[in-house]
Write an enzyme that holds these catalytic residues in place. Structure first.
Site, PDB file in Angstrom:
ATOM      1  N   TYR A 137       0.866  -1.186   0.000  1.00 26.84           N
ATOM      2  CA  TYR A 137       0.000   0.000   0.000  1.00 26.84           C
ATOM      3  C   TYR A 137       0.895   1.226   0.000  1.00 26.84           C
ATOM      4  O   TYR A 137       1.560   1.519   0.989  1.00 26.84           O
ATOM      5  CB  TYR A 137      -0.886  -0.063   1.249  1.00 26.84           C
ATOM      6  CG  TYR A 137      -2.019   0.935   1.327  1.00 26.84           C
ATOM      7  CD1 TYR A 137      -2.212   1.921   0.363  1.00 26.84           C
ATOM      8  CD2 TYR A 137      -2.909   0.880   2.389  1.00 26.84           C
ATOM      9  CE1 TYR A 137      -3.252   2.821   0.461  1.00 26.84           C
ATOM     10  CE2 TYR A 137      -3.956   1.775   2.505  1.00 26.84           C
ATOM     11  CZ  TYR A 137      -4.130   2.746   1.532  1.00 26.84           C
ATOM     12  OH  TYR A 137      -5.167   3.642   1.632  1.00 26.84           O
ATOM     13  N   LYS A 165      -0.695  -1.089  -4.387  1.00 26.39           N
ATOM     14  CA  LYS A 165      -1.800  -0.136  -4.556  1.00 26.39           C
ATOM     15  C   LYS A 165      -1.218   1.254  -4.353  1.00 26.39           C
ATOM     16  O   LYS A 165      -0.649   1.549  -3.294  1.00 26.39           O
ATOM     17  CB  LYS A 165      -2.903  -0.390  -3.529  1.00 26.39           C
ATOM     18  CG  LYS A 165      -3.993   0.699  -3.540  1.00 26.39           C
ATOM     19  CD  LYS A 165      -4.819   0.659  -2.270  1.00 26.39           C
ATOM     20  CE  LYS A 165      -5.802   1.824  -2.226  1.00 26.39           C
ATOM     21  NZ  LYS A 165      -6.538   1.895  -0.939  1.00 26.39           N
TER      22      LYS A 165
END
Length: 295
Positions: A137, A165
């Site tokens: 992330y 992400k």
């Protein structure tokens, strides 16, 4: 390269709360059914939009367990397993695996954690041992650690590391990640059509909570390279997706979902419901969507 396990739209679903601030599992089931009917085929439970940071470890694990049970194989399930202690991340990942999740999203070490590449690599290598595909992330503005193209290449040497992400909100930097040829997922709502055109492999999208039908249609059009259709759908979505990114993101998503009919109550403390003076602008940004998204 193996096929990417989480293509297209992965909904970072809101966590519903009742008036006492407890997780409302009845409302969760209602919303999941509505999202499935709208065409959502992958859910991320205990997401940032779902207030992961304000859920206890036990609540987060129970949310993933119950969410996976409600979905019951009709869509993919991803869980956020982020925590300060690597041992907690590994345990959360194992519990998510046992509950039926097919992947986990994990922040790099944060709050005075290691910022050197080797420290981050060691962290993700430990998490990957739990046996689920790991989505890193990248949200440097929140945690102070950036996943660069060079680091992404190294992370992909870890068996089980699946993708990153990118929620930096910087299209140029996301494009640099995409150019590595590694799997990259967009997590910045205002960048959706541009990220898809740039070649991102999937989306983790919080704003889709209040516009699932339109978001599903946009992603399907992009998959077919119907860019004129993507542009037309984005014209409808952009006013709201741009507005929620300007500030009070979680509060705005909860408020917008309530206005359109995917209510999840108010965010949990210490967050409060969106300030009343901000509702008119939000409602105005949703005018065209309200008709399209009617349940």
């Amino acid at each position: 390269m193996t096929a990417f396990p989480f293509p297209g739209l992965n909904l970072a679903i809101t966590t519903p709360f009742d008036d006492a601030g407890r997780i409302d599992y009845g409302r969760l089931e209602v919303n999941v059914e509505h999202y499935l009917a709208a065409g959502i085929d992958s859910f991320l439970f205990s997401s940032g939009t779902g207030m992961h940071v304000y859920l206890s470890k036990q609540e987060s694990e129970e949310l993933v367990r119950r969410g996976a049970k409600i979905v019951n194989g009709r869509a993919k399930v991803i869980a956020q397993a982020s925590a300060l202690l690597v041992e907690d991340v590994v345990e959360r990942t194992a519990r998510a695996r046992d509950a039926g999740a097919e992947g986990v999203m994990v922040l790099p070490p944060f709050f005075e954690g290691p910022t050197d590449d080797q420290g981050i690599l060691d962290f993700y290598a430990e998490v990957a041992k739990a046996g689920l595909p790991v989505i890193g992330y990248n949200v440097p503005q929140a945690v102070g650690v950036a996943i660069t193209p060079e680091l992404l290449d190294k992370l992909n040497d870890i068996p089980g590391f699946s993708a990153v992400k990118d929620s930096s909100g910087d299209l140029g930097k996301q494009a640099a990640l995409i150019r590595t040829g590694r799997f990259v997922m967009n997590g910045a709502d205002p960048l959706v059509p541009y990220a898809l055109y740039a070649g991102c492999d999937g989306l983790i999208w919080g704003g889709a909570n209040f516009a699932p039908k339109t978001c599903v249609a946009l992603v399907a059009a992009a998959a077919q390279r119907k860019w004129d259709e993507v542009r037309a759908l984005w014209k409808i979505l952009e006013p709201a997706m741009g507005l929620i990114w300007e500030g009070d993101y979680v509060q705005s998503v909860y408020a917008a979902a309530e206005l359109i009919g995917y209510g999840a109550g108010a965010p949990r403390k210490p967050l409060r419901a969106l300030a009343p003076e901000k509702l008119p602008a939000l409602r105005h940004s949703l005018e065209t969507l309200m008709e399209r998204e009617a349940i």
